[in-house]
Design a protein around this motif. Structure first.
Motif, PDB file in Angstrom:
ATOM      1  N   ILE A 155       0.803  -1.237   0.000  1.00  0.00           N
ATOM      2  CA  ILE A 155       0.000   0.000   0.000  1.00  0.00           C
ATOM      3  C   ILE A 155       0.829   1.276   0.000  1.00  0.00           C
ATOM      4  CG2 ILE A 155      -0.340   0.240   2.499  1.00  0.00           C
ATOM      5  CD1 ILE A 155      -3.462   0.514   1.692  1.00  0.00           C
ATOM      6  N   GLN A 193      -7.526   3.415   7.638  1.00  0.00           N
ATOM      7  CA  GLN A 193      -8.860   2.800   7.538  1.00  0.00           C
ATOM      8  C   GLN A 193      -8.767   1.349   7.054  1.00  0.00           C
ATOM      9  OE1 GLN A 193     -11.831   3.676   8.614  1.00  0.00           O
ATOM     10  NE2 GLN A 193     -10.909   5.512   9.470  1.00  0.00           N
ATOM     11  N   VAL A 194      -7.920   1.121   6.050  1.00  0.00           N
ATOM     12  CA  VAL A 194      -7.739  -0.249   5.547  1.00  0.00           C
ATOM     13  C   VAL A 194      -7.228  -1.153   6.665  1.00  0.00           C
ATOM     14  CG1 VAL A 194      -6.353  -1.689   3.985  1.00  0.00           C
ATOM     15  CG2 VAL A 194      -7.363   0.456   3.148  1.00  0.00           C
ATOM     16  N   HIS A 237      -6.330   7.055   4.611  1.00  0.00           N
ATOM     17  CA  HIS A 237      -6.777   5.943   3.774  1.00  0.00           C
ATOM     18  C   HIS A 237      -6.189   4.616   4.289  1.00  0.00           C
ATOM     19  CE1 HIS A 237      -7.645   4.294  -0.420  1.00  0.00           C
ATOM     20  NE2 HIS A 237      -6.957   3.346   0.154  1.00  0.00           N
ATOM     21  N   THR A 297     -10.382   1.631   0.481  1.00  0.00           N
ATOM     22  CA  THR A 297     -11.083   1.487   1.753  1.00  0.00           C
ATOM     23  C   THR A 297     -12.495   0.936   1.531  1.00  0.00           C
ATOM     24  OG1 THR A 297     -12.044   3.692   1.682  1.00  0.00           O
ATOM     25  CG2 THR A 297      -9.863   3.493   2.685  1.00  0.00           C
ATOM     26  N   HIS A 313      -6.527  15.050  -1.432  1.00  0.00           N
ATOM     27  CA  HIS A 313      -5.711  13.849  -1.226  1.00  0.00           C
ATOM     28  C   HIS A 313      -4.221  14.208  -1.247  1.00  0.00           C
ATOM     29  CE1 HIS A 313      -4.990   9.398  -2.134  1.00  0.00           C
ATOM     30  NE2 HIS A 313      -3.810   9.967  -2.291  1.00  0.00           N
ATOM     31  N   ILE A 332       0.034   7.168  -4.642  1.00  0.00           N
ATOM     32  CA  ILE A 332       0.490   7.424  -3.270  1.00  0.00           C
ATOM     33  C   ILE A 332      -0.745   7.754  -2.441  1.00  0.00           C
ATOM     34  CG2 ILE A 332       1.915   8.904  -1.813  1.00  0.00           C
ATOM     35  CD1 ILE A 332       3.772   9.327  -4.187  1.00  0.00           C
ATOM     36  N   LEU A 333      -1.034   6.915  -1.466  1.00  0.00           N
ATOM     37  CA  LEU A 333      -2.274   7.054  -0.695  1.00  0.00           C
ATOM     38  C   LEU A 333      -2.031   7.835   0.590  1.00  0.00           C
ATOM     39  CD1 LEU A 333      -3.554   3.426  -1.303  1.00  0.00           C
ATOM     40  CD2 LEU A 333      -4.218   5.507  -2.516  1.00  0.00           C
ATOM     41  N   THR A 334      -3.094   8.367   1.149  1.00  0.00           N
ATOM     42  CA  THR A 334      -2.972   9.144   2.381  1.00  0.00           C
ATOM     43  C   THR A 334      -2.883   8.229   3.598  1.00  0.00           C
ATOM     44  OG1 THR A 334      -5.342   9.243   2.776  1.00  0.00           O
ATOM     45  CG2 THR A 334      -4.404  10.980   1.385  1.00  0.00           C
ATOM     46  N   ASN A 335      -2.349   8.765   4.677  1.00  0.00           N
ATOM     47  CA  ASN A 335      -2.311   8.023   5.935  1.00  0.00           C
ATOM     48  C   ASN A 335      -3.714   7.668   6.415  1.00  0.00           C
ATOM     49  OD1 ASN A 335       0.471   7.888   6.259  1.00  0.00           O
ATOM     50  ND2 ASN A 335       0.592   9.813   7.397  1.00  0.00           N
ATOM     51  N   ASP A 362       1.471  15.838   5.613  1.00  0.00           N
ATOM     52  CA  ASP A 362       2.035  14.900   6.583  1.00  0.00           C
ATOM     53  C   ASP A 362       3.550  14.807   6.422  1.00  0.00           C
ATOM     54  OD1 ASP A 362      -0.420  14.393   7.663  1.00  0.00           O
ATOM     55  OD2 ASP A 362      -0.600  12.334   6.952  1.00  0.00           O
ATOM     56  N   GLU A 363       4.004  14.799   5.180  1.00  0.00           N
ATOM     57  CA  GLU A 363       5.446  14.701   4.946  1.00  0.00           C
ATOM     58  C   GLU A 363       6.148  15.968   5.461  1.00  0.00           C
ATOM     59  OE1 GLU A 363       6.359  11.789   3.688  1.00  0.00           O
ATOM     60  OE2 GLU A 363       8.487  12.097   3.293  1.00  0.00           O
ATOM     61  N   VAL A 407       6.233  16.153   9.472  1.00  0.00           N
ATOM     62  CA  VAL A 407       7.219  15.299  10.138  1.00  0.00           C
ATOM     63  C   VAL A 407       8.645  15.745   9.796  1.00  0.00           C
ATOM     64  CG1 VAL A 407       8.057  12.943  10.480  1.00  0.00           C
ATOM     65  CG2 VAL A 407       5.601  13.377  10.230  1.00  0.00           C
ATOM     66  N   ARG A 448       9.565   6.289   6.536  1.00  0.00           N
ATOM     67  CA  ARG A 448       9.524   7.589   5.847  1.00  0.00           C
ATOM     68  C   ARG A 448       8.802   8.598   6.730  1.00  0.00           C
ATOM     69  NH1 ARG A 448      12.906   9.344   2.052  1.00  0.00           N
ATOM     70  NH2 ARG A 448      13.748   7.463   1.189  1.00  0.00           N
ATOM     71  N   PRO A 449       9.179   9.864   6.649  1.00  0.00           N
ATOM     72  CA  PRO A 449       8.608  10.841   7.589  1.00  0.00           C
ATOM     73  C   PRO A 449       7.101  10.703   7.794  1.00  0.00           C
ATOM     74  CG  PRO A 449      10.316  11.897   6.287  1.00  0.00           C
ATOM     75  CD  PRO A 449      10.189  10.490   5.768  1.00  0.00           C
ATOM     76  N   SER A 450       6.314  10.870   6.743  1.00  0.00           N
ATOM     77  CA  SER A 450       4.864  10.862   6.941  1.00  0.00           C
ATOM     78  C   SER A 450       4.362   9.508   7.420  1.00  0.00           C
ATOM     79  CB  SER A 450       4.147  11.231   5.645  1.00  0.00           C
ATOM     80  OG  SER A 450       4.542  10.394   4.576  1.00  0.00           O
ATOM     81  N   ARG A 451       5.000   8.429   7.009  1.00  0.00           N
ATOM     82  CA  ARG A 451       4.481   7.105   7.370  1.00  0.00           C
ATOM     83  C   ARG A 451       4.714   6.765   8.839  1.00  0.00           C
ATOM     84  NH1 ARG A 451       0.873   7.433   3.548  1.00  0.00           N
ATOM     85  NH2 ARG A 451       1.703   7.063   1.446  1.00  0.00           N
ATOM     86  N   THR A 452       5.656   7.441   9.491  1.00  0.00           N
ATOM     87  CA  THR A 452       5.797   7.187  10.931  1.00  0.00           C
ATOM     88  C   THR A 452       4.538   7.642  11.679  1.00  0.00           C
ATOM     89  OG1 THR A 452       6.914   9.302  11.352  1.00  0.00           O
ATOM     90  CG2 THR A 452       8.320   7.405  10.844  1.00  0.00           C
ATOM     91  N   LEU A 453       3.857   8.660  11.154  1.00  0.00           N
ATOM     92  CA  LEU A 453       2.576   9.072  11.763  1.00  0.00           C
ATOM     93  C   LEU A 453       1.568   7.936  11.682  1.00  0.00           C
ATOM     94  CD1 LEU A 453       2.023  12.683  10.313  1.00  0.00           C
ATOM     95  CD2 LEU A 453       2.855  12.061  12.599  1.00  0.00           C
ATOM     96  N   TRP A 469      11.387  16.767  12.509  1.00  0.00           N
ATOM     97  CA  TRP A 469      12.717  16.152  12.568  1.00  0.00           C
ATOM     98  C   TRP A 469      13.822  17.156  12.227  1.00  0.00           C
ATOM     99  CZ3 TRP A 469      12.128  10.911   9.407  1.00  0.00           C
ATOM    100  CH2 TRP A 469      11.213  10.087  10.062  1.00  0.00           C
TER     101      TRP A 469
END
Lengths: 276, 276, 276, 276
Positions: A191, A210-211, A207, D204, B207, A202-205, B214-215, B218, A237-242, B222
């Protein structure tokens, strides 16, 4: 249908949560296209894992007091030994994930065996004797389960046909390794992986959360195994740590979710199996 | 893991923001498929950049008083000289981005050198001596960093393995160029590029804003480098200018974000490096 | 940048809206893969257009009193003559869209000429002499614009490099046809086309409406041409008629949006051109 | 356009709902790439269907008192006979879906006939004489409808050109089988299928529900046939059972929606046809 008795979790827990990482590093980008070995910026996508992503992932695991299982290709162990030390220092499990992360090819049994044994050697050099095996990219051949048994692994984690641990029966009818099944619906590479040449959306956090939340909620409701597959280079990755924090926060809000390593889950299955 | 001291930004700023543009124009569509040179409507997708997109992008940069770095292929400079004048008139940086936007191929070193040198000549004809190099499509070979150093560039921007500037070490152990790393998560071509033949999903501005926000959040947290990669032909499309404005508005609301060109960021790294 | 004076719309209108349809029917599925001519269920995806989709589209156009331009391949006219009658009865424009919907191939000029002329014959048999040409899938060769001029068309609609009408200059320096540019961001095939073999994501109506609304809003703000490209077989699907209605409702809420056919827009450009 | 009188549903119902399942099991993964027959973990994605997904799907059907139609490849019937028993025990219809789930290839008529006849034999061995035929992946050849008629099927379900049942006319002008058309917009494989090698976006439940709800709402408004195509291995995944329940709950809230098997819908069409 397999409506018979299924796994009961220890201590009255309702479900088990395995937080796992496939720590491919550069090999994610080179295993299926060795030309990339001569493209350093392409490989640098994988290099983010040991360089930054792993540290961020370990920090989050500490914050949520979660044990994790890292499946590590031999090349990662050889090229980034300090990363292996950091994982072990935090008490996480290290399992087998090939050597060059080569996808298992049923037409190349020699390569499959070589990947298996070179991977074992590389982990041994780090002082690790793995009890769990996970093939790169969920690949397999007709030989894989026999090989996993022969090499003495307690469990395999790469099949997608159930939501409970089960024991494989080998082709000769003998008992095979315990399977800890997973599914792409809880895999960050399914994902969030992005390759400029193939251009996945590239999907949002929100999104992705929810999955994952829906998958967790139902697995918990079914008393299943929540086997989450992550990659330091992706979830770090920065945003994905959220996203990772938010999902850990959510899962940790359920006291009846048992966080365990692959080995702990497999041992619980062994105990359950002995009693049924 | 690279938990050692990392870049500290000037003047107590918390993070740096590089707004960059790869100004490929028609070459985005012809570099990997020269048949398209005989398909004028196909090329017209790139032609939108110099014809309309650039003007819209420059207007937004003025509105938010943001310096930017434009990486310009030689062909764009040759075919659209007025566009280069407009960029320079607004005080933005111009960097190197190949000549025909040919993706670097490790098996064709002659082509890589030719692209490098023809690109330099084309910029020179515009009065530009670039200090920054960014390869087309984040491609590279084992030779690239050596070549970037030999041609006297201060910095390279095309690796994806960190969120802070760093200095490359070349294969011979010598100091290479400074790297200003980026990632697809902040690249408009990764999330808005559309080719009718491959049919990527067209995503909403909301989106994309969420992905980018988010990117940014973070990276700022950092104290990292926010290296945004845009294209006049993509972000300059009518609806996408709303996205660009919204993202600039958001980032500009943080007084501790330092908006700088690539050269300014690289120079700040040099100063930091000299003091550590 | 093309910041010079651009098109001013008639009667003080702020923007122009062209609602157009590429009425490919079965040829959408067979033009690039003739094997599909022997796969009737595959072709039936296109058959939905004349069988159901067109009627639904015409109904919506009537409800919103909107003139439309239908670009019709010769095969559609030959195989579904009643559909052409229905379009003409409602007063819409019919333009040229090839014969077999073959994508223009710069290496096959004979085919391009044949497609052009057979398409003209098929429309002539329906009593139509088209003034507008739109190539299948926005394809073109170096010859296309010359051919469009030679065959006497007033306008072409297939380039993507501007948001205002403009006149092409041909390679010999002479005046070419007027261009009515479009973009995939307002094309239903870019965002709703689904082929089981390639599996594009099926997006929600809300998602698509947001994409289209943002594009419309900015085009209107820029006083541009809103050139919407639809297909009866796509926008006429049950759920997508909700989207079409919602978008028409939205655009119709702006009194300063001038709804016009391609020919009307091109004639307005001619008048504008004569006065500047 | 086909504005003539169309199907009127029995008992004053406004629309018909067919909940159908293509029960491919392992054959979904092997039919187009027989190498996968030697990749047990790859096949295990399909194995989830009979092992877990089917039971979950049957439970939901019972909860909503909905009859369903299962199109079953011969291999599924041969390898998972207990699954066929479970389907029949709940009173659902079983139809034909090939033997090895081989996609129909117009250049291989022998294979098409073999698939048809071996599939019939496998169902016969389960005591089933199917009245409905659905080809794998909506494929067909020029021969398919003749073959469906020759083998005595009442109906076919694989065309996408209408929203009402209709009767095919064969090439020789004779009456063919009744068609119960469907569309990808109501097919779980079009929107939830995931193959690691092609990386479709994982959407989703909310997203998919909106797509399906809009399609249902308009089909009901048009008095059409709501032909939903599901797969136990997809809709039976933990999170997707939430989606299935939610969609059933929604559709069941309309008393004027007639839930019926394919055979019941075809018989209703026969009765309607006899009276018009």
């Amino acid at each position: 249908m397999n409506e018979e008795t299924h796994m009961i979790w220890p201590d009255g827990k309702k479900c088990a949560v395995m937080v796992t990482f496939d720590f491919d590093a550069e090999s994610m980008w080179s295993s299926e296209d060795t030309t990339n070995l001569r493209k350093p910026s392409m490989l640098s996508q994988g290099g983010y894992g040991p360089r930054r992503g792993l540290g961020k992932a370990l920090e989050i695991l500490r914050d949520y007091e979660a044990p994790a299982s890292f499946y590590v290709p031999g090349t990662t162990a050889e090229n980034h030994p300090y990363a292996i030390e950091a994982i072990l220092k935090d008490g996480h499990e290290i399992g087998h994930h090939g050597h060059d992360h080569l996808w298992i090819n049923p037409d190349n049994p020699e390569e499959e065996i070589r990947e298996m044994d070179r991977g074992l050697e590389a982990l041994k050099a780090c002082g690790v004797v793995p009890t769990g095996y996970r093939a790169p990219a969920a690949t397999s051949s007709d030989m894989t389960l026999d090989l996993v048994k022969q090499r003495g692994f307690l469990y395999n984690s790469g099949f997608l046909d159930d939501v409970y641990p089960y024991r494989h029966t080998l082709k000769d009818g003998s008992k095979g390794p315990i399977e800890l099944p997973f599914h792409w619906n809880l895999d960050d590479s399914a994902i969030t992986y992005f390759d400029f040449n193939t251009q996945a959306a590239i999907l949002t956090n929100d999104h992705i959360f929810q999955v994952w939340k829906d998958e967790f909620d139902v697995l918990r409701d079914w008393s299943g195994l929540v086997n989450i597959t992550l990659h330091p280079q992706l979830i770090g990755r920065p945003s994905r740590t959220l996203l990772f924090r938010r999902f850990m926060e959510y899962m940790r809000s359920f006291d009846d979710a048992w966080f365990a390593t692959g080995t702990q889950v497999a041992q619980a299955y062994e105990a359950f199996e002995a009693n049924t």
